[in-house]
Design a protein around this motif. Structure first.
Motif, PDB file in Angstrom:
ATOM      1  N   ILE A  68       4.575   4.085   3.356  1.00 58.97           N
ATOM      2  CA  ILE A  68       3.484   3.660   4.246  1.00 58.97           C
ATOM      3  C   ILE A  68       2.615   2.602   3.572  1.00 58.97           C
ATOM      4  O   ILE A  68       2.245   1.598   4.185  1.00 58.97           O
ATOM      5  N   GLN A  69       2.293   2.807   2.289  1.00 55.58           N
ATOM      6  CA  GLN A  69       1.445   1.828   1.608  1.00 55.58           C
ATOM      7  C   GLN A  69       2.149   0.486   1.448  1.00 55.58           C
ATOM      8  O   GLN A  69       1.540  -0.571   1.601  1.00 55.58           O
ATOM      9  N   LYS A  70       3.444   0.513   1.134  1.00 49.51           N
ATOM     10  CA  LYS A  70       4.192  -0.736   0.973  1.00 49.51           C
ATOM     11  C   LYS A  70       4.272  -1.504   2.283  1.00 49.51           C
ATOM     12  O   LYS A  70       4.236  -2.736   2.300  1.00 49.51           O
ATOM     13  N   LYS A  71       4.379  -0.776   3.373  1.00 44.10           N
ATOM     14  CA  LYS A  71       4.477  -1.431   4.676  1.00 44.10           C
ATOM     15  C   LYS A  71       3.133  -1.968   5.156  1.00 44.10           C
ATOM     16  O   LYS A  71       3.048  -3.037   5.765  1.00 44.10           O
ATOM     17  N   THR A  72       2.067  -1.209   4.906  1.00 43.41           N
ATOM     18  CA  THR A  72       0.751  -1.606   5.410  1.00 43.41           C
ATOM     19  C   THR A  72      -0.014  -2.494   4.439  1.00 43.41           C
ATOM     20  O   THR A  72      -0.890  -3.250   4.845  1.00 43.41           O
ATOM     21  N   LYS A  73       0.281  -2.368   3.127  1.00 43.58           N
ATOM     22  CA  LYS A  73      -0.421  -3.116   2.072  1.00 43.58           C
ATOM     23  C   LYS A  73      -1.914  -2.761   2.003  1.00 43.58           C
ATOM     24  O   LYS A  73      -2.722  -3.521   1.480  1.00 43.58           O
ATOM     25  N   LEU A  74      -2.282  -1.588   2.540  1.00 47.58           N
ATOM     26  CA  LEU A  74      -3.681  -1.162   2.545  1.00 47.58           C
ATOM     27  C   LEU A  74      -3.930  -0.238   1.358  1.00 47.58           C
ATOM     28  O   LEU A  74      -3.300   0.813   1.232  1.00 47.58           O
ATOM     29  N   LEU A  75      -4.859  -0.634   0.466  1.00 49.69           N
ATOM     30  CA  LEU A  75      -5.102   0.126  -0.750  1.00 49.69           C
ATOM     31  C   LEU A  75      -5.646   1.524  -0.476  1.00 49.69           C
ATOM     32  O   LEU A  75      -5.367   2.464  -1.225  1.00 49.69           O
ATOM     33  N   ILE A  77      -9.364   6.759  -5.834  1.00 48.06           N
ATOM     34  CA  ILE A  77      -8.962   5.882  -4.729  1.00 48.06           C
ATOM     35  C   ILE A  77     -10.063   4.877  -4.413  1.00 48.06           C
ATOM     36  O   ILE A  77      -9.801   3.682  -4.241  1.00 48.06           O
ATOM     37  N   PHE A  78     -11.310   5.374  -4.346  1.00 48.75           N
ATOM     38  CA  PHE A  78     -12.426   4.474  -4.047  1.00 48.75           C
ATOM     39  C   PHE A  78     -12.563   3.404  -5.127  1.00 48.75           C
ATOM     40  O   PHE A  78     -12.788   2.231  -4.832  1.00 48.75           O
ATOM     41  N   GLY A  79     -12.419   3.812  -6.395  1.00 49.59           N
ATOM     42  CA  GLY A  79     -12.520   2.850  -7.488  1.00 49.59           C
ATOM     43  C   GLY A  79     -11.451   1.782  -7.416  1.00 49.59           C
ATOM     44  O   GLY A  79     -11.718   0.591  -7.621  1.00 49.59           O
ATOM     45  N   ALA A  80     -10.215   2.194  -7.114  1.00 46.10           N
ATOM     46  CA  ALA A  80      -9.116   1.235  -7.025  1.00 46.10           C
ATOM     47  C   ALA A  80      -9.299   0.277  -5.857  1.00 46.10           C
ATOM     48  O   ALA A  80      -9.011  -0.923  -5.961  1.00 46.10           O
ATOM     49  N   VAL A  81      -9.796   0.802  -4.737  1.00 47.59           N
ATOM     50  CA  VAL A  81      -9.983  -0.030  -3.543  1.00 47.59           C
ATOM     51  C   VAL A  81     -11.155  -1.001  -3.729  1.00 47.59           C
ATOM     52  O   VAL A  81     -11.069  -2.172  -3.343  1.00 47.59           O
ATOM     53  N   ALA A  82     -12.247  -0.518  -4.331  1.00 52.27           N
ATOM     54  CA  ALA A  82     -13.466  -1.336  -4.446  1.00 52.27           C
ATOM     55  C   ALA A  82     -13.453  -2.278  -5.638  1.00 52.27           C
ATOM     56  O   ALA A  82     -14.320  -3.152  -5.744  1.00 52.27           O
ATOM     57  N   ALA A  83     -12.483  -2.122  -6.535  1.00 55.18           N
ATOM     58  CA  ALA A  83     -12.487  -2.880  -7.795  1.00 55.18           C
ATOM     59  C   ALA A  83     -12.576  -4.390  -7.588  1.00 55.18           C
ATOM     60  O   ALA A  83     -13.429  -5.060  -8.195  1.00 55.18           O
ATOM     61  N   ASP A  84     -11.712  -4.936  -6.765  1.00 52.96           N
ATOM     62  CA  ASP A  84     -11.686  -6.396  -6.573  1.00 52.96           C
ATOM     63  C   ASP A  84     -13.018  -6.921  -6.052  1.00 52.96           C
ATOM     64  O   ASP A  84     -13.509  -7.971  -6.487  1.00 52.96           O
TER      65      ASP A  84
END
Length: 233
Positions: free
Chosen positions: A25-32, A159-166
């Protein structure tokens, strides 16, 4: 079917299948934010509820998988070994960054919990939210927390840290690879490290270092911090 459900193989197969679906699912959606681990947990809960399968049956295999958490964390030392020169060059800033990150995370978490009048066991469960799961579970149990809640908060924090990092790196103009790695490892543990590894080898190595060091420091200071909290409560 009952024979399979009541064996460790059921929990192992269900976990692997759910995680593979999460990866797809993540590979298809590319949503962190659609983290494979988060998707896997949701799928496992749904399967157990719909099938009316006791958690104890799943845990027969789940506990075996849990045994590999510690060794998996140790393996993160490999990229660190490959970046020893960076550790030597930036040793003081790295240690200061990790220590400050731990203190800010602990103090902010406990302060918000006190302001919202959380019970002591809930606060104890949230204290280790930024360290890797094997260490976080032990710290939570030592402080009288609820390990299950600690696992959930550790997962959400990562998860929040990985998503918000950029976004955070852009806003505060953080460009140095060592700084990025230390920030991710200290605040978002293993999940943050997967993000760091995607940024580069230096980021991944520094994040791996931060996981280990922050875990050790947290184990050492958490009881003292908790005694202060209990005196306030």
């Amino acid at each position: 079917m009952d024979e399979l459900i009541n064996t460790p193989m059921f929990g192992i197969l269900l976990s692997l299948l759910a995680f593979e679906i999460g990866l797809f699912i993540q590979k298809k959606t590319k949503l962190l934010f659609l983290n494979p681990l988060l998707i896997a947990i949701a799928l496992i809960i749904i399967v157990l509820l719909i099938s009316n399968i006791p958690l104890e049956s799943y845990q027969l295999g789940g506990d075996i998988i849990n045994l590999f958490l510690g060794p998996a964390t140790v393996v993160l030392a490999v990229p660190l070994y490959q970046q020893l020169h960076n550790l030597k060059n930036y040793f003081v800033p790295i240690m200061i960054g990790i220590c400050v990150g731990i203190l800010v995370g602990m103090i902010s978490t406990i302060s918000l919990c006190l302001l919202t009048h959380f019970d002591a066991d809930i606060i104890a469960s949230l204290v280790p939210k930024s360290i890797t799961t094997p260490i976080g579970i032990e710290v939570s149990a030592q402080l009288g927390g609820i390990p299950a809640i600690s696992v959930l908060t550790i997962l959400v924090t990562g998860i929040f840290g990985a998503v918000a990092a950029d976004v955070v790196f852009r806003i505060f103009h953080i460009k140095h690879p060592v700084a990025k790695g230390i920030a991710l490892g200290t605040s978002a543990h293993a999940i943050g490290t997967t993000k760091a590894l995607s940024l580069g080898k230096v980021e991944g190595a520094m994040s791996s270092l931060a996981i280990g060091v922050s875990g050790i420091i947290t184990v050492m200071i958490a009881p003292y911090v908790w005694n202060i909290v209990m005196s306030i409560l």
